[in-house]
Write a protein that holds these residues in place. Structure first.
Motif, short mmCIF file in Angstrom:
data_model
loop_
_atom_site.label_atom_id
_atom_site.label_comp_id
_atom_site.label_asym_id
_atom_site.label_seq_id
_atom_site.Cartn_x
_atom_site.Cartn_y
_atom_site.Cartn_z
N CYS A 106 27.98 44.07 36.28
CA CYS A 106 27.84 42.62 36.45
C CYS A 106 27.83 42.23 37.92
N VAL A 107 28.78 42.80 38.68
CA VAL A 107 28.89 42.48 40.10
C VAL A 107 27.63 42.96 40.82
N CYS A 135 28.90 48.16 31.99
CA CYS A 135 29.32 47.01 31.18
C CYS A 135 28.61 47.06 29.83
N MET A 136 29.35 46.75 28.76
CA MET A 136 28.78 46.79 27.41
C MET A 136 28.42 45.40 26.88
N ASP A 144 34.38 36.78 34.03
CA ASP A 144 34.86 37.06 32.66
C ASP A 144 34.97 38.55 32.44
N CYS A 145 34.00 39.29 32.97
CA CYS A 145 33.98 40.75 32.81
C CYS A 145 35.22 41.38 33.45
N LEU A 146 35.54 40.95 34.69
CA LEU A 146 36.69 41.52 35.41
C LEU A 146 38.00 41.17 34.70
N VAL A 147 38.13 39.92 34.25
CA VAL A 147 39.35 39.49 33.56
C VAL A 147 39.55 40.30 32.28
N GLN A 148 38.45 40.45 31.54
CA GLN A 148 38.52 41.21 30.27
C GLN A 148 38.90 42.67 30.53
N ARG A 149 38.33 43.23 31.59
CA ARG A 149 38.59 44.64 31.92
C ARG A 149 40.05 44.89 32.30
#
Length: 199
Positions: A106-107, A135-136, A144-149
Motif C-alpha cells: 500500500c505504502v 497486502c491481501m 488502515d492497512c498499517l493499523v490492521q497489521r
C-alpha cells in the motif's frame, strides 16, 4: 405603530411526510408498524470484550526485540528526506540495535501515485535493505492497512509523522511509534528495558 419583528426559530427542521401517510402511493407506502421483540430480563447478556494477546505481559510486549521490524509510512520517508536523514542508520542510532525497515504494498503504491516529485522517496523505498510486505486486501489506503497489521501482529514499531495515524495507533496496546523531531528519530511508548533513549 410598526409591526413587531418575529424572531426566527433557530434550526427549524422542515416537517417530513411520514412514510405511512395516505397521500403516498400504495406501492411506496411503508407497511404497518414493526413489532419489536421484547427483551427477556432474565436472559444472560453477552458482551464481547477484546482479549489482550498473551504477548502483552504486564503491559510489556514480549514480541518486540532486536532486530526491530519497523513499518514505514509514506510521509515518514518524505520527512526523512527533508531532514536529510538516512533511514536505516538513523533508526539504528535511535534504537541502538539492528533495524529492518518494512514497507507494505500500500505504502509503495501511495509513493508511486505521488509521481515525479517523490522519485527520491521511491528510490529509497526500493532499497534492498527494506523488507517488502505483501497486502491481501483491496485498495491502497495505507493507514488502515498499517493499523490492521499492527493489531494482528504486535512485533512491529510504526514509523510515522501523521497525527491521525499516531492517534489511532496509540489506542493499540504494545505498539511503539517512531517519529521525527529536532532532525532526529525519536520513539514513544517503548519499554524501558530496551536501549531506546528518552527525550
Amino acid at each position: 405603530q410598526g409591526k413587531q419583528k418575529k424572531a426566527r426559530k433557530y434550526a427549524v427542521m422542515k416537517r417530513m411526510i411520514s412514510l405511512r401517510d395516505q397521500r403516498i402511493n400504495a406501492k411506496d407506502r411503508a407497511k404497518g408498524p414493526v413489532k419489536k421483540k421484547k427483551e427477556d430480563p432474565s436472559a444472560i447478556k453477552e458482551r464481547e470484550v477484546p482479549q489482550h494477546p498473551s504477548c502483552l505481559f504486564f503491559q510489556y510486549n514480549t514480541q518486540l526485540g532486536p532486530p526491530y521490524h519497523i513499518l514505514v509510512d509514506t510521509n515518514f520517508i518524505n520527512f526523512s528526506i527533508k531532514a536529510k536523514l538516512d533511514l536505516v542508520q538513523s533508526m539504528m542510532d535511535c534504537l541502538y540495535a539492528k533495524c529492518i525497515p518494512c514497507i507494505t504494498d500500500c505504502v509503495m503504491a501511495e509513493i508511486e501515485k505521488l509521481g515525479q516529485r517523490y522519485r527520491v522517496a521511491l528510490r529509497i523505498a526500493k532499497d534492498p535493505r527494506f523488507e517488502r510486505l505483501p497486502c491481501m486486501h483491496k485498495g491502497t489506503y495505507a493507514d488502515d492497512c498499517l493499523v490492521q497489521r499492527v493489531t494482528q501482529h504486535k512485533c512491529y514499531i510504526v514509523a510515522t509523522v501523521d497525527k491521525e495515524l499516531k492517534r489511532r495507533i496509540r489506542k493499540i496496546p504494545g505498539v511503539p511509534i517512531m517519529y521525527i523531531s529536532r532532525h532526529r528519530y525519536n520513539i514513544e511508548r517503548m519499554p524501558d528495558d530496551y536501549g531506546a533513549p528518552r527525550f
